[in-house]
Design a protein around this motif. Structure first.
Motif, short mmCIF file in Angstrom:
data_model
loop_
_atom_site.label_atom_id
_atom_site.label_comp_id
_atom_site.label_asym_id
_atom_site.label_seq_id
_atom_site.Cartn_x
_atom_site.Cartn_y
_atom_site.Cartn_z
N GLU A 1 0.83 -1.22 0.00
CA GLU A 1 0.00 0.00 0.00
C GLU A 1 0.86 1.26 0.00
O GLU A 1 0.38 2.34 -0.29
CB GLU A 1 -0.93 0.00 1.22
CG GLU A 1 -2.03 -1.01 1.09
CD GLU A 1 -2.98 -1.02 2.29
OE1 GLU A 1 -3.09 -0.01 3.00
OE2 GLU A 1 -3.59 -2.08 2.51
N HIS A 2 2.14 1.09 0.37
CA HIS A 2 3.05 2.25 0.38
C HIS A 2 3.91 2.30 -0.88
O HIS A 2 4.89 3.04 -0.94
CB HIS A 2 3.94 2.19 1.63
CG HIS A 2 3.15 2.09 2.90
ND1 HIS A 2 2.49 3.17 3.44
CD2 HIS A 2 2.88 1.04 3.71
CE1 HIS A 2 1.86 2.79 4.54
NE2 HIS A 2 2.07 1.51 4.72
N GLY A 3 3.61 1.45 -1.85
CA GLY A 3 4.34 1.46 -3.13
C GLY A 3 5.67 0.74 -3.07
O GLY A 3 6.55 0.97 -3.91
N ASN A 4 5.87 -0.12 -2.10
CA ASN A 4 7.15 -0.82 -1.94
C ASN A 4 7.07 -2.30 -2.30
O ASN A 4 6.00 -2.81 -2.67
CB ASN A 4 7.61 -0.67 -0.48
CG ASN A 4 7.90 0.77 -0.14
OD1 ASN A 4 8.54 1.48 -0.92
ND2 ASN A 4 7.41 1.24 1.00
N LEU A 5 8.23 -3.00 -2.16
CA LEU A 5 8.29 -4.44 -2.45
C LEU A 5 8.35 -5.23 -1.15
O LEU A 5 8.68 -4.68 -0.10
CB LEU A 5 9.56 -4.74 -3.28
CG LEU A 5 9.72 -3.99 -4.59
CD1 LEU A 5 11.10 -4.29 -5.20
CD2 LEU A 5 8.61 -4.38 -5.59
N ILE A 6 8.08 -6.52 -1.26
CA ILE A 6 8.23 -7.40 -0.09
C ILE A 6 9.25 -8.48 -0.43
O ILE A 6 9.17 -9.15 -1.46
CB ILE A 6 6.89 -8.11 0.26
CG1 ILE A 6 5.78 -7.12 0.58
CG2 ILE A 6 7.10 -9.11 1.40
CD1 ILE A 6 5.66 -6.67 2.01
N LEU A 7 10.22 -8.64 0.48
CA LEU A 7 11.13 -9.79 0.41
C LEU A 7 10.70 -10.78 1.48
O LEU A 7 10.28 -10.38 2.56
CB LEU A 7 12.57 -9.36 0.71
CG LEU A 7 13.28 -8.42 -0.27
CD1 LEU A 7 14.68 -8.08 0.28
CD2 LEU A 7 13.40 -9.05 -1.65
N ASP A 8 10.81 -12.08 1.18
CA ASP A 8 10.52 -13.10 2.19
C ASP A 8 11.78 -13.90 2.46
O ASP A 8 12.45 -14.35 1.52
CB ASP A 8 9.42 -14.06 1.68
CG ASP A 8 8.05 -13.41 1.70
OD1 ASP A 8 7.65 -12.92 2.78
OD2 ASP A 8 7.38 -13.37 0.65
N ILE A 9 12.10 -14.06 3.74
CA ILE A 9 13.25 -14.89 4.11
C ILE A 9 12.72 -16.24 4.59
O ILE A 9 11.96 -16.31 5.56
CB ILE A 9 14.07 -14.26 5.25
CG1 ILE A 9 14.53 -12.86 4.86
CG2 ILE A 9 15.27 -15.13 5.58
CD1 ILE A 9 15.26 -12.13 5.98
#
Ligand code: 5RP
Length: 220
Positions: free
Chosen positions: A163-171
């Motif tokens: 919602e903030h225009g960013n990406l998500i990384l998953d570890i």
């Protein structure tokens, strides 16, 4: 089965709502049950603050009074699920990608009530569910490299913009021996907006729907 356990835990959680309060609402399936139940019981609340678009849509459908977070100065109780929680009430959250809002709203709340089914209650964080991190897009490769120093292999969550225009990384499969240190290390990497480790703002109360269909409540 797990959905039934989320549901019975959510039913108990609703009983913790204080009259005339503003409550924070997280995101995910457990919280979706919580909203459904809340809509059927006549709880005298002032209104809600929501952590995600999907929760907001549901709350609107039920005509809840929705506050914008910057228009208020107090949230009494925050209700949310978790991907994992340990016996120190530290959590991994952000499976749904709303971790930044969840950290802000939970941090703003006097009390955090975490609602889970028993599968989420773990001895060591990080083994079952990936640890999500919201990042500024231009910092992606740099952050992936910095995470390798703590043995963390991060993968980009595909087709997701927050919602903030960013990406998500998953570890995946990170053995988190010291959750406080891990949260601090990750938070300090430039370009990281939020890590889904909640060790500074832990839950105060956890409500568990157990495999025997009974509900347990633990206090910090
Ligand atoms: C979303 C969350 C959720 O609380 C977590 O993913 C648990 O979801 P569910 O209730 O669907 O099992 O942190 O960002």
């Amino acid at each position: 089965m797990l959905n039934k356990l989320k549901n019975i835990a959510a039913k108990t959680a609703v009983t913790f709502i204080k009259n005339n309060s503003i409550i924070g609402i997280g995101s995910g399936t457990t919280i979706s049950y919580f909203i459904d139940i809340l809509s059927t019981v006549k709880k005298n609340i002032k209104g809600v603050v929501s952590a995600s678009k999907s929760s907001t849509e549901k709350l609107k459908k039920y005509n809840f009074n929705i506050y914008e977070i910057n228009k208020i100065d107090k949230i009494e109780t925050y209700f949310d699920g978790a991907d994992e929680i340990n016996n120190k009430m530290q959590m991994i959250k952000g499976g749904g990608g709303a971790l930044t809002n969840e950290k802000i709203i939970s941090g703003f709340s006097d009390l955090f009530i975490c609602i889970i089914d028993q599968s989420k209650y773990v001895k060591n964080l990080g083994k079952l569910h990936p640890l999500p991190i919201e990042i500024i897009p231009s910092a992606k490769n740099f952050i992936i490299k910095k995470l390798l120093y703590i043995g963390a292999i991060a993968k980009l969550r595909t087709n997701v913009i927050t919602e903030h225009g960013n990406l998500i990384l998953d570890i995946y499969k990170l053995n988190i021996y010291d959750a406080v240190k891990t949260e601090k290390y990750i938070n300090n990497i430039p370009g990281i907006v939020t890590v889904g480790l909640f060790t500074q703002r832990c839950a105060d109360i956890v409500i568990i729907g157990n495999y025997n269909y009974k509900v347990s409540i633990y206090y910090k």
